[in-house]
Design an enzyme around this catalytic site. Sequence first.
Site, PDB file in Angstrom:
ATOM      1  N   SER A 108       2.649   2.073   4.092  1.00 31.00           N
ATOM      2  CA  SER A 108       2.466   0.651   4.337  1.00 31.00           C
ATOM      3  C   SER A 108       2.570  -0.250   3.122  1.00 31.00           C
ATOM      4  O   SER A 108       2.608  -1.464   3.258  1.00 31.00           O
ATOM      5  CB  SER A 108       1.117   0.406   5.026  1.00 31.00           C
ATOM      6  OG  SER A 108       1.149   0.892   6.342  1.00 31.00           O
ATOM      7  N   LYS A 149      -4.033  -8.325   1.196  1.00 26.81           N
ATOM      8  CA  LYS A 149      -3.804  -8.007   2.599  1.00 26.81           C
ATOM      9  C   LYS A 149      -5.068  -8.334   3.386  1.00 26.81           C
ATOM     10  O   LYS A 149      -6.184  -8.100   2.916  1.00 26.81           O
ATOM     11  CB  LYS A 149      -3.465  -6.518   2.703  1.00 26.81           C
ATOM     12  CG  LYS A 149      -3.059  -6.005   4.074  1.00 26.81           C
ATOM     13  CD  LYS A 149      -2.679  -4.539   3.961  1.00 26.81           C
ATOM     14  CE  LYS A 149      -2.178  -3.956   5.274  1.00 26.81           C
ATOM     15  NZ  LYS A 149      -1.760  -2.542   5.111  1.00 26.81           N
ATOM     16  N   SER A 177       2.581  -1.547   7.012  1.00 26.06           N
ATOM     17  CA  SER A 177       1.812  -2.610   7.640  1.00 26.06           C
ATOM     18  C   SER A 177       1.532  -3.796   6.723  1.00 26.06           C
ATOM     19  O   SER A 177       1.117  -4.853   7.173  1.00 26.06           O
ATOM     20  CB  SER A 177       0.485  -2.053   8.149  1.00 26.06           C
ATOM     21  OG  SER A 177      -0.312  -1.578   7.067  1.00 26.06           O
TER      22      SER A 177
END
Length: 372
Positions: A102, A2, A78
């Site tokens: 997330s 990420k 996210s």
Amino acid sequence: MKDLFDVAGEPTTAGSALLRAAAPALRDAPVVTRLRRAGALIIGKTNMSEFAFSGLGLNPHYGTPANAVDPTRIPGGSSAGAGVSVAEGTSEISIGTDTGGSVRIPAAFNGVTGFKPTARRVPTDGAFPLSYTLDSIGPLARTVQQCADADAIMAGDEPKPVQEFPLAGLRLGIPQGELLGDMDETVARVYAAALKKLEQAGARLIDVVVDDLRASMQRAAAAASISSVEAASIHAPWLTTCADQYDPRVLQRILAGTQITAPAFIATLRERHTLLAVMDARLTPVDALILPTVPTVAPPLKPLLGDDALFGATNLLTLRNPSFGNLFDLTGISLPVRTETLPVGLMLVGRSGSDASLLAMAAGIEKEDFFL
């Protein structure tokens, strides 16, 4: 990885325009170092909600990753690109962060497995923070074993085969109340069928009441959420000079954290500490809770783009179930359930520190043929 993890030689943008011109990181985050030492090949970075502050995965700066099952729908956030990458086969394992769901939300919406460890088991150094209190780092992958391997390596342990927990006698808590509300038709049907199948395999289903403790936690953080207050502290240097560079929806949630006083926030954290112990005792009679990761399948993207009210309501509903685990310092995993249309996530939630046993339970459940 990420794009809030430092990877040497690459900029860390955290999905933001504000950090678009960030200098390349000088060194890997500790989790990246540990993964490399174990033989992992880091092939790229995945896009995300700006500064990890949304459960839907929309990003107005770099584009929203298309849901891997239906590109007209949201990926979940996210760790949006992380879920899409594993589901599409771009990567075998993706590493995300989970502050309110997330990792588990994009896992559910894209039909893969996502594991959230107990906070602090995996070092968060070298990852751009959202909430010092709630952040945790977890993997998304096709299988429980892959998640367990990545988790062990990032935590500084040796990976080993997960010993499947037998379903016969497994005590699964059903959190009757709000966490089972607002399910769409697909999720409700899949959840009921999953419980029936698990019960037929010998699992014991036990009603557990948690709404009273959730309400107490909500009252403790009524002035502003823990993540908003800590994000406001993290972003304080930029809020007065660079506000126009933020996604307005993200900026609104960060600014909400500026409205609480230090004494009030300390009182919130002290009350949370008390509630953690009460929740731990409440969960003692069961091995894990079982509930839908998200009460709906992945919503369509287009209506959310220009409707702030719909975005806000959808974001709150999407975060509701997984964020329960973060607020009470629990561990959780989202397992994909096969459907004829869109995937559904089935979430196990375990007591703080019960990561190994939760993975063992998940491995036992994974063998049932309604799981991908």
